[in-house]
Design an enzyme around this catalytic site. Sequence first.
Site, PDB file in Angstrom:
ATOM      1  N   THR A 274      61.778  25.876  -1.113  1.00 28.07           N
ATOM      2  CA  THR A 274      60.929  25.437  -0.001  1.00 28.07           C
ATOM      3  C   THR A 274      61.773  25.363   1.261  1.00 28.07           C
ATOM      4  O   THR A 274      62.896  24.866   1.245  1.00 28.07           O
ATOM      5  CB  THR A 274      60.298  24.063  -0.290  1.00 28.07           C
ATOM      6  OG1 THR A 274      59.384  24.196  -1.380  1.00 28.07           O
ATOM      7  CG2 THR A 274      59.530  23.543   0.925  1.00 28.07           C
ATOM      8  N   PHE A 276      62.134  23.790   4.935  1.00 29.05           N
ATOM      9  CA  PHE A 276      61.731  22.667   5.773  1.00 29.05           C
ATOM     10  C   PHE A 276      62.184  22.925   7.200  1.00 29.05           C
ATOM     11  O   PHE A 276      63.208  23.574   7.428  1.00 29.05           O
ATOM     12  CB  PHE A 276      62.380  21.366   5.284  1.00 29.05           C
ATOM     13  CG  PHE A 276      61.927  20.918   3.924  1.00 29.05           C
ATOM     14  CD1 PHE A 276      60.915  19.983   3.781  1.00 29.05           C
ATOM     15  CD2 PHE A 276      62.519  21.433   2.774  1.00 29.05           C
ATOM     16  CE1 PHE A 276      60.502  19.565   2.519  1.00 29.05           C
ATOM     17  CE2 PHE A 276      62.110  21.024   1.516  1.00 29.05           C
ATOM     18  CZ  PHE A 276      61.100  20.092   1.390  1.00 29.05           C
TER      19      PHE A 276
END
Length: 379
Positions: A274, A276
Amino acid sequence: MTTLPDLDAIRTSIERIDEEILDALRRRMDLADDVAKAKLAAAAPFRDQRREDLLLRRIRTRAAEHGLDPHEVERIWRLFIDMSVARQHELVTRLDSTPLRVGYPGVEGSYSHLAARRRYAHRSGGVLLTGFDLTREAVEALRRGEQDLVLLPIENTTAGSMNETYDLLAEGGVVITAELVSQVDHRLLGLPGARLEDLREVLSHPQALAQCETFLREKVPWARAVPDVDTGGAAQKVRERNDASVAAIASETAAQRFGLEVLAADLQPAFDYTRFVEVGREATPLAPGIPCKTSLMVMLEHRPGTLGEMLQRLTLRGVNLSKLESRPIPGQPWQYRFYLDVEGHAASAAVTAALEDIRPLTSSLRVLGTYARAEAPHG
C-alpha cells in the site's frame, strides 16, 4: 461498660489515610509524565483502550477481593485514567519543542497507524499520533490547523486506488509532502477458539476485502464479506460483539491489540503493498538531487483527443508519467478529472515546460505536491 469509639481519633486516622491516598495519586500522576514522553518517542496514541479495559478488569477483580464494590471502584479508577491522560496532554504544552501532530484514519492497529509509527517513531521532539474514524475527519482537522500532517492510504498494488483520498485532495487546502510504501500482510482474526467453518461474517475495509477476495471465495465462501471503515476498527468490532461467527481481516498487531486469534494467514497475493501519502497545509522544500515525484490534478477541455494530446506533450518534454487516474466530477455527469504522477520536481525545467504545454488543454490544472520518491519495494 463498652468503650465508645473516639470519633476524633477515627477522623484523624481517616485524614492520615487520605494523605496517603493523595501522595500515591501524586506519584501516579508523576509517572504519567514519563508515560507521555515514552509515547511521544514511540509515536503511540495517548489513549490505549485495550490497556485501559484490561486495567479496569483487574481493578474490579482486586476490589471484590478486598470486599469493595467493584463498580464504584471502577468509577473512581476511570477518573484516575482521565486525569492521567489529561496530565499527558498537559505535558505537551510544557515541552521546549512542540511534538509533531500527525493524524491518520483508523484506530490503533490499523495499517495507517502502523505506517505512521514506522515513519515517525523516534523523531526528535516526539510525535503525537491521533486516529480518526473517517478519512475526511482527519483531513478536515488538518485544514483547521489541529493537525500538522495526515498520513493517508492512496493506492494498493492488488486492489487499486483509494478514491476517497483522491477526492479529498481535489477539494484543496492541502498538499502532498511525502510518500511511503508499506507491505500489507493481512490476517483473518477471530475470537479465541473460533473456527473457519463457523464463520458467517468477515468485516474489513473494502480495500482489504478486495485484496483477499480469492481467499474468501475459496476458503470461506459461506461467510458474508461486510465492508467497514477501517481494518483495525473491524477487529475492534469482533472483540466487542463477542460472536465466534464474526471475523475480521486486519493486521497481526490488531490481533494483539484486541485479544483476537489468528485464524488464517497468507490471505492475499505475495508482495502486496500500500502506498501512503503524507499531506500537509504547506509544501516542504527538497534538497537538490533527491529523486522526486510531482502529483497533478487536471480537468481537460471537453473535446475529443485532449487526453491523448496531453500525454503526447508530456512525452515530447521527456516527462515520465508513472500514474494516471480518472475520477468523475461531482455535478457534471460523464465528465472527469485526471490525477497524474510524473517524475521530477514541479520547478524543474522539464516539468515546468510540460505544464505550460498542457495548460491550454485544461480548464483547471493544479499541482498537488512535489515530494521525495519512495523506494520501490523488492519482493
